[in-house]
Design an enzyme around this catalytic site. Structure first.
Site, short mmCIF file in Angstrom:
data_model
loop_
_atom_site.label_atom_id
_atom_site.label_comp_id
_atom_site.label_asym_id
_atom_site.label_seq_id
_atom_site.Cartn_x
_atom_site.Cartn_y
_atom_site.Cartn_z
N ASP A 1 -95.00 -59.48 122.04
CA ASP A 1 -95.43 -59.21 120.67
C ASP A 1 -94.79 -60.24 119.76
O ASP A 1 -93.56 -60.39 119.74
CB ASP A 1 -94.99 -57.81 120.24
CG ASP A 1 -95.83 -56.72 120.90
OD1 ASP A 1 -96.78 -57.08 121.62
OD2 ASP A 1 -95.54 -55.53 120.70
N ASP B 1 -107.95 -49.59 123.09
CA ASP B 1 -106.86 -48.64 122.94
C ASP B 1 -107.47 -47.24 123.05
O ASP B 1 -108.24 -46.84 122.18
CB ASP B 1 -106.18 -48.80 121.57
CG ASP B 1 -105.42 -50.11 121.46
OD1 ASP B 1 -105.16 -50.73 122.51
OD2 ASP B 1 -105.09 -50.51 120.33
#
Lengths: 257, 216
Positions: A12, A131
């Site tokens: 990330d 997701d």
């Protein structure tokens, strides 16, 4: 002898720095994406995924520089996700050295964007990130829905149907994250992974919930994933990519060693 | 100083290819270009490519790269085709309902099929064929120098090359069936896999290409 299952460390990146803490014993400055990418490359990572979590779109240019630097030193496939909303976003990342882009929220709001992107750049570089969250009550048949904005906003779209549709639109790969499992370290949602993997004819990357190396094995053997993605088990030096491959190999899974 | 031209027809993974070549270059200059003079002046030429065959061939013809590549081959200069750049060298591709290719190497480009299974395990195989697969070197070649037999390279493709002359197959791989992973004829070498994404062995192959005089 055949195709190896892939292990993909995920980083990330916020404004050019790797966040969520990455620690290697020998590296003092563990937030540098180039250093971290090099380290995973040395450990035998099969690909790398960078998720740009930069809040401000003004800072997105920073990600382009990160990709350029990594691509000049690390010669394995690179996927970039986060904030990919236009054909220009894709072109910028591919020109910087990314091999694939992951499209998430933008696909939900405008599915035609996936079709346009696949036609323009080829399916091989278009990953659709999904997701998904379980929405059935206990005892009911399995059902998962798509969520956007990091799992905060429900859409009412069935996850399996969505995956099939996205492949039909030209997605060359699915990056599947279980929002229920993300960050829990209790393992992938294997039923979800298997449901999506069986439903589509493109490779599926399992993500969300990895807490130990056996979870990676299960993602392949029980979830039927073609690749497994993990962040924290590698970041904190708990395990190397090499150890993960060893465990997978012992379980009879073909890996690149 | 010798020069390697990476042909830019707007469809390539050419930045990755150029970066990998620069990484292993030992004084060689890497030029990314579609200009005829620069391609003609180069000592070695790389034809990369990703994306759909019809669009690739359209751009190759529009920019006059078809005649340039044929010149390079006729001149005996080392030419390396990568992925769609390999497929483009063949006669014909089944992609996009059929596309005429450069006809430099006789053979055609076929689809893996939507119902592909591992003959040993019965496992269903996904398309595209994406990831690291083993390449079996069928004969010695300068481009295989220092690369172990059955080393793994990174692939991402749904179509594969079937040459008329199987003697041209320099490397093969298995994905439901045996398919051509590398092809060689005189000063032409081409790979279905991406050396620029295949870590050490891929870089070694590029290094070998920069050292190759085009003779087998």
């Amino acid at each position: 002898m055949g195709l190896a299952k892939r292990i993909i460390p995920c980083l990330d990146v916020d404004n050019g720095r790797v966040v969520k803490g990455v620690q290697f014993v020998e590296i003092r400055d563990a937030g540098d994406p180039v250093e971290i990418a090099r380290r995973y490359d040395e450990q035998g990572a099969d690909e790398l995924t960078f998720l740009d979590i930069t809040a401000s779109s003004d800072d997105r240019q920073t990600m382009v520089h990160v990709v350029e630097q990594v691509a000049g030193q690390v010669f394995i496939p690179l996927t970039v996700g986060g904030g990919i909303r236009t054909v220009d976003d894709i072109r910028r990342m591919l020109n910087a050295g990314a091999d694939k882009v992951a499209i998430n929220t933008a696909a939900v709001f405008n599915p035609e964007f996936v079709r346009e992107a696949a036609e323009k750049f080829g399916s091989q570089c278009i990953v659709v990130a999904i997701d998904a969250k379980r929405v059935n009550a206990e005892g009911e048949a399995d059902k998962w829905e798509i969520f956007t904005h990091g799992g905060r906003k429900p859409t009412g779209i069935d996850a399996v149907e969505w995956a099939v549709r996205m492949v039909d639109y030209g997605a060359g790969e699915i990056l599947l994250t279980s929002m229920d499992r993300d960050g829990t370290k209790i393992g992938f949602d294997l039923a979800l992974t298997r449901a999506i993997s069986d439903a589509v004819n493109v490779p599926v990357i399992a993500s969300g919930g990895v807490g130990n190396l056996q979870h990676l094995v299960e993602g392949v053997t029980e979830g039927r994933a073609d690749a497994v993605l993990a962040a924290s088990i590698f970041h904190f030096g708990e395990h190397t990519v090499g150890e993960a491959k060893q465990q997978m190999q012992q379980a009879g899974i073909e890996v690149r060693v | 100083m010798s020069t390697v031209a990476v042909i830019d027809y707007g469809m390539g993974n050419l930045h990755s290819v150029a970066k990998a070549l620069e990484h292993v270059a030992n004084g060689e200059r890497v030029v990314v270009t579609h200009e005829a003079e620069k391609i003609r002046a180069a000592d070695r030429v790389v034809l990369p490519g990703v994306g759909a065959m019809r669009d690739c061939m359209h751009e190759i013809r529009r920019l006059g790269i078809d005649t340039l590549v044929k010149e390079v081959v006729a001149d005996g200069k080392p030419l390396l085709g990568v992925c769609v750049g390999m497929q483009a060298l063949m006669t014909f591709s089944d992609e996009n309902n059929g596309v005429e290719c450069l006809k430099i190497l006789p053979g055609h480009v076929a689809y893996f099929g939507d119902d592909l299974h591992d003959p040993n395990t019965g496992e269903r195989l996904k398309i595209p064929h994406m990831g690291w697969n083993q390449v079996h070197q069928t004969f010695d070649h300068p481009l295989w120098y220092n690369i172990e037999q059955d080393a793994r390279f990174y692939f991402v493709h749904s179509y594969y090359v079937e040459p008329v002359d199987i003697g041209m197959i320099a490397g093969s791989a298995q994905y439901g069936l045996a398919f051509t992973a590398a092809i060689s004829r005189a000063n032409v070498f081409a790979t279905q896999f991406h050396p620029e994404k295949s870590q050490h062995d891929g870089l070694q192959l590029y290094k070998n290409f920069l050292n190759w005089d085009g003779r087998v």
